[in-house]
Design an enzyme around this catalytic site. Structure first.
Site, PDB file in Angstrom:
ATOM      1  N   ASP A  38      43.751  49.478  53.567  1.00  0.00           N
ATOM      2  CA  ASP A  38      43.673  47.982  52.741  1.00  0.00           C
ATOM      3  C   ASP A  38      44.630  48.075  51.158  1.00  0.00           C
ATOM      4  OD1 ASP A  38      40.777  49.982  52.451  1.00  0.00           O
ATOM      5  OD2 ASP A  38      40.664  49.140  51.306  1.00  0.00           O
TER       6      ASP A  38
ATOM      7  N   ARG B  94      46.775  39.026  38.429  1.00  0.00           N
ATOM      8  CA  ARG B  94      47.563  39.778  39.057  1.00  0.00           C
ATOM      9  C   ARG B  94      48.621  39.067  39.890  1.00  0.00           C
ATOM     10  NH1 ARG B  94      45.322  44.568  43.304  1.00  0.00           N
ATOM     11  NH2 ARG B  94      44.296  42.839  44.709  1.00  0.00           N
TER      12      ARG B  94
ATOM     13  N   LYS C  41      41.160  38.986  39.588  1.00  0.00           N
ATOM     14  CA  LYS C  41      40.759  40.023  39.847  1.00  0.00           C
ATOM     15  C   LYS C  41      38.954  39.766  39.140  1.00  0.00           C
ATOM     16  CE  LYS C  41      40.868  45.184  41.368  1.00  0.00           C
ATOM     17  NZ  LYS C  41      42.066  45.987  42.195  1.00  0.00           N
TER      18      LYS C  41
ATOM     19  N   ARG D 189      48.089  43.232  53.527  1.00  0.00           N
ATOM     20  CA  ARG D 189      47.882  45.180  53.803  1.00  0.00           C
ATOM     21  C   ARG D 189      48.054  45.520  54.731  1.00  0.00           C
ATOM     22  NH1 ARG D 189      43.725  45.206  48.653  1.00  0.00           N
ATOM     23  NH2 ARG D 189      44.285  42.989  47.971  1.00  0.00           N
TER      24      ARG D 189
HETATM   25  P1  AMP Z   1      38.565  48.774  45.784  1.00  0.00           P
HETATM   26  O1  AMP Z   1      38.459  49.998  46.447  1.00  0.00           O
HETATM   27  O2  AMP Z   1      38.940  48.276  45.088  1.00  0.00           O
HETATM   28  O3  AMP Z   1      39.885  48.516  47.122  1.00  0.00           O
HETATM   29  O4  AMP Z   1      37.519  47.914  47.233  1.00  0.00           O
HETATM   30  C1  AMP Z   1      37.248  47.832  48.937  1.00  0.00           C
HETATM   31  C2  AMP Z   1      36.635  46.100  49.290  1.00  0.00           C
HETATM   32  O5  AMP Z   1      35.650  46.506  48.269  1.00  0.00           O
HETATM   33  C3  AMP Z   1      37.154  45.128  48.988  1.00  0.00           C
HETATM   34  O6  AMP Z   1      37.019  44.245  49.868  1.00  0.00           O
HETATM   35  C4  AMP Z   1      36.995  44.296  47.369  1.00  0.00           C
HETATM   36  O7  AMP Z   1      36.602  43.383  47.159  1.00  0.00           O
HETATM   37  C5  AMP Z   1      35.465  45.452  47.253  1.00  0.00           C
HETATM   38  N1  AMP Z   1      34.427  44.970  46.096  1.00  0.00           N
HETATM   39  C6  AMP Z   1      34.841  46.041  45.218  1.00  0.00           C
HETATM   40  N2  AMP Z   1      34.552  45.669  44.225  1.00  0.00           N
HETATM   41  C7  AMP Z   1      33.304  44.767  44.530  1.00  0.00           C
HETATM   42  C8  AMP Z   1      32.267  43.923  43.357  1.00  0.00           C
HETATM   43  N3  AMP Z   1      32.359  43.937  42.492  1.00  0.00           N
HETATM   44  N4  AMP Z   1      31.700  43.049  44.281  1.00  0.00           N
HETATM   45  C9  AMP Z   1      32.395  41.912  45.581  1.00  0.00           C
HETATM   46  N5  AMP Z   1      33.482  42.903  46.757  1.00  0.00           N
HETATM   47  C10 AMP Z   1      33.843  44.056  45.437  1.00  0.00           C
HETATM   48 MG    MG Z   2      41.424  47.111  47.033  1.00  0.00          MG
END
Ligand code: AMP
Ligand code: MG
Length: 482
Positions: A247, A172, A109, A179
């Site tokens: 998700d 991880r 990650k 999901r």
């Molecule tokens: P999360 O809020 O961590 O569940 O992430 C929601 C979505 O945003 C997921 O599809 C992640 O892969 C994407 N995401 C979060 N941070 C980044 C990042 N720095 N670069 C690209 N995608 C991101």
């Molecule tokens: Mg997520």
């Protein structure tokens, strides 16, 4: 030999579920956290990994033998709104087959951009990755199904958020990363995709249903059963996930995606930590209905599998979804009975529990420590003033205990197994993260050590059991850190 033994069954799903994704090299990888017991359980030789440049592997600079990196596609409802997503910064190396024959995803990650990154940089900051490491390992030690954390490396590169932060990659380990949102993604395509994903999920996580009549309804029912149990486990230790988007709900039944999560101190169902959860959608007390809401999104996505007649399919899905509240309630109440030292069931138990919770809420009593004091029989002594309400409640509990055959010592042993003495206190977590970002990892290591045996009531460590308050009278706030 490091012990990698990869298979890649997810990559055999139709193309729409994944895309090849190579980790992007980082400047200066440094291994700052490494979970040796977990490495051993995975069949990995920790020493060999460190010798062979573990930092490079866990940073994605060098792929372990047999890895075939992909990013996974998914969609999801975020704060109630549907959107297409996918691994924007996570890369799946493959499925490690462990010595005990389990199949687990190994995912990096923060390993760089993928097809699904949209405008994101594909990177992660050190603080949030360490936070996931600490809390997920604490959850595991508490006995709650969860993804695990194998390693964190710093990248030697900055990531730019509200400020420039140190970059990091978390390794991880998960039963899988399928999901609710993956099924929602399938449903955006065709019923063939839905069926393929449902069959895969069933084979991987619910193989006992292979020959079940109505196997897809049985699958929904089984996923729902695991979620009802999981969310009850969260509630019983005061865990607030913080971002229960669809998700972030795994079909395996594991807790996944530790972002703005935190443990509640003072008991209050309205407890919210996440800085972006203004409406309290994901407050502690809302977690059970939100889980059911998420499962309804799953059922919706699976509808074509339930019946060729659309109305009939909805009817059948609803019949399963309607089971959630009762299933949850049963797990929760049984768990609460254990927390009170009760082995038997009586009709008034829910009232007994709820009256204690109401008392806690009124007094802003610390959730964990109230049960801990109850376990050691010191709850009444702990309150400075006479508290007739608490005394009356205590008499009810004593009478209730008197009606079960088990001896008091057995009740106390039961309580010790169900009431953690130590949870990841917000102030301890913050202190550990602060020190770590200043390159001192000893504070985190000590915290991890304490959290590894949460039910050990013999230790008297006030520093780790004192509730933490927010700063300057402000409530404690957490940030997604993406
Ligand atoms: P999360 O809020 O961590 O569940 O992430 C929601 C979505 O945003 C997921 O599809 C992640 O892969 C994407 N995401 C979060 N941070 C980044 C990042 N720095 N670069 C690209 N995608 C991101
Ligand atoms: Mg997520």
């Amino acid at each position: 030999m490091a012990g990698w033994r990869f298979e890649h069954t997810y990559a055999e799903l139709p193309q729409l579920f994944h895309a090849p994704a190579a980790p992007t090299e980082v400047r200066e990888p440094r291994l700052v956290a490494f979970n040796r017991p977990l490495a051993a359980a995975l069949g990995l030789d920790a020493e060999a990994i460190e010798r062979l440049g573990g930092a490079a592997i866990f940073a994605g600079n060098g792929l372990p033998q047999g890895a075939k990196p992909i990013a996974q596609a998914y969609a999801g409802h975020q704060f109630g709104h549907f959107t297409t997503l996918g691994d924007g910064r996570a890369i799946l190396l493959g499925e490690q087959i462990t010595p005990s024959g389990a199949r687990v995803d190994i995912q990096l990650k923060g390993a760089g951009r993928t097809n699904y990154s949209r405008r994101g940089d594909g990177r992660a900051a050190l603080g949030p990755m360490l936070r996931e490491y600490i809390i997920s390992e604490a959850m595991h030690a508490l006995g709650i199904p969860t993804t695990r954390s194998l390693a964190v490396v710093t990248t030697g590169e900055p990531v730019y958020r509200e400020a420039a932060l140190q970059g990091a990659v978390l390794t991880r380990v998960a039963a899988s990363h399928i999901r609710v949102g993956t099924m929602e993604w399938a449903a955006r395509n065709d019923s063939g995709a839905i069926r393929a994903l449902a069959d895969y999920t069933l084979m991987r996580h619910y193989p006992e249903l292979a020959d079940a009549p109505d196997r897809y309804l049985a699958l929904l029912d089984a996923i729902l059963a695991r979620q009802a149990s999981l969310i009850a486990r969260w509630q019983l230790v005061g865990f607030v996930h913080g971002v229960m988007n669809t998700d972030n709900m795994a079909l395996s039944g594991e807790t996944i995606d530790y972002g703005p999560c935190a443990f509640m101190d003072a008991y209050d169902p309205a407890t919210v930590f996440s800085s972006i959860d203004h409406g309290g959608r994901y407050a502690y007390g809302n977690q059970p209905p939100i889980a059911q809401w998420n499962l309804a999104r799953l059922a919706e996505a699976m509808l074509p599998l339930f019946d060729s007649d659309a109305d009939r399919a909805i009817e059948r899905a609803i019949a399963v979804l309607d089971l959630f509240p009762l299933r949850f309630e049963q797990h929760w109440l049984d768990g609460m009975r254990a927390k009170l030292g009760l082995f038997t069931r009586e009709d008034d138990d829910a009232a007994l529990v709820n009256d204690l919770l109401a008392w806690m809420q009124q007094r802003s009593a610390d959730f964990t420590n109230t049960f801990r004091l109850l376990t050691s029989g010191r709850l009444l002594d702990a309150s400075t003033n006479a508290d007739p309400e608490l005394e009356a409640w205590h008499r009810r509990l004593a009478a209730r205990r008197g009606r079960q055959p088990q001896a008091p010592a057995e009740a106390e042993a039961l309580m010790r197994r169900h009431n953690p003495a130590f949870i990841p206190r917000n102030h301890n977590v913050e202190e550990a993260l602060q020190a770590a970002t200043g390159n001192d990892y000893s504070v985190m290591e000590r915290l991890l050590e304490v959290l590894a045996t949460p039910y050990d009531h013999e230790r008297d460590l006030p520093k780790f059991s004192a509730p933490g308050s927010g700063t300057g009278g402000q409530p404690y706030r957490t940030f997604c850190g993406t």
